[in-house]
Design an enzyme around this catalytic site. Structure first.
Site, PDB file in Angstrom:
ATOM      1  CE  LYS A   1      -3.579   4.893  -2.044  1.00 41.76           C
ATOM      2  NZ  LYS A   1      -4.851   5.658  -2.678  1.00 41.76           N
TER       3      LYS A   1
ATOM      4  CE1 TYR B   1      -4.366   1.788   0.945  1.00 36.28           C
ATOM      5  CE2 TYR B   1      -3.217   3.771   1.924  1.00 36.28           C
ATOM      6  CZ  TYR B   1      -4.105   2.711   1.563  1.00 36.28           C
ATOM      7  OH  TYR B   1      -4.947   4.036   1.632  1.00 36.28           O
TER       8      TYR B   1
END
Length: 253
Positions: free
Chosen positions: A161, A157
């Site tokens: 991002k 993640y």
């Protein structure tokens, strides 16, 4: 300054719930025509009904936005129904398992990167010709505190991002002279239905645990939507390449 969104064609991904739903409703209140893109047909349909009940215009396209065929359908539908795409909000995303790099499976890595980074790339690439032809456009991406630091999520993640942040900044530089703006919000803790499947005995969650005391107050989806609406509006006409933390000061800690 007026938002300038009345009558504009807007695509919001992940709009069947959470931040995406709040964002779609916010655009509709400004008079925009909104395409609801989501994997969940029931949720997407419910948001369309909610917008139409308020007298605004919306249409839903459902499917996996990491697949090119679904992306093509989303953009083609927006162009057909709205005459073009003025705003793209790349909001859809999934969490990882807070896994440390040494614990990340190929499946976890590939799925998170595909949904969180490849899907925004595919959608942005697909709408760019329409924005360039119109000489204007606003793209707002949902990044994350995990795009600003290494202590907010697992390896997959966090990497996805950070990639969204880089994609946003590169877009801003590449297309600013063609009338296209690209910005992102970096939400902190927000009350959505996104709950990670965490193995409490794994190294990643244990290592990250001490840092979550800095999260602060949990935001409501509408607070994130307000920031997205602002960045897409004429009020932000000279804001380009910005990554706006919407996190009650977490990024400042």
């Amino acid at each position: 300054m007026a938002s300038g969104l009345d009558g504009r064609g807007v695509i919001v991904t992940g709009a069947g719930s959470g931040i995406g739903r709040a964002t779609a409703l916010a655009f509709a209140r400004e008079g925009a025509r909104v395409l609801i893109a989501d994997l969940n047909a029931e949720g997407a349909g419910a948001v369309v009904k909610e917008i139409e009940a308020a007298g605004a215009t919306a249409v839903a396209v459902t499917g996996d936005l990491s697949e090119q065929s679904v992306v093509d359908q989303v953009v083609a539908t927006a162009v057909e129904r709205f005459g073009g795409v003025d705003v793209l909000v790349n909001n859809a995303g999934i969490m990882d398992r807070m896994s440390a790099l040494g614990e990340v499976s190929d499946a976890e890595w590939e799925r998170v990167i595909r949904v969180n980074l490849t899907a925004p790339f595919l959608l942005t690439r697909a709408v760019l010709p329409h924005m360039l032809a119109a000489g204007r456009g606003a793209i707002v991406n949902t990044a994350s505190e995990a795009g600003l630091r290494g202590s907010a999520a697992g390896a997959a993640y966090t990497a996805s991002k950070h990639g969204v942040v880089g994609l946003t900044k590169n877009l801003a530089v590449m297309y600013r002279d063609q009338g296209i703006r690209a910005n992102a919000i970096a939400p902190g803790g927000t009350a959505t239905g996104m709950i990670p499947d965490i193995d409490g005995e794994a190294h990643g969650p244990k290592a990250l645990g001490p840092y979550f005391g800095n999260v602060g107050r949990v935001a409501q989806p509408e607070e994130q939507a307000a920031a997205i609406l602002f960045l897409a509006s004429d009020a932000a006409a000279n804001i380009n390449g910005a990554i706006l933390p919407v996190d009650n000061g977490w990024a400042a800690v």
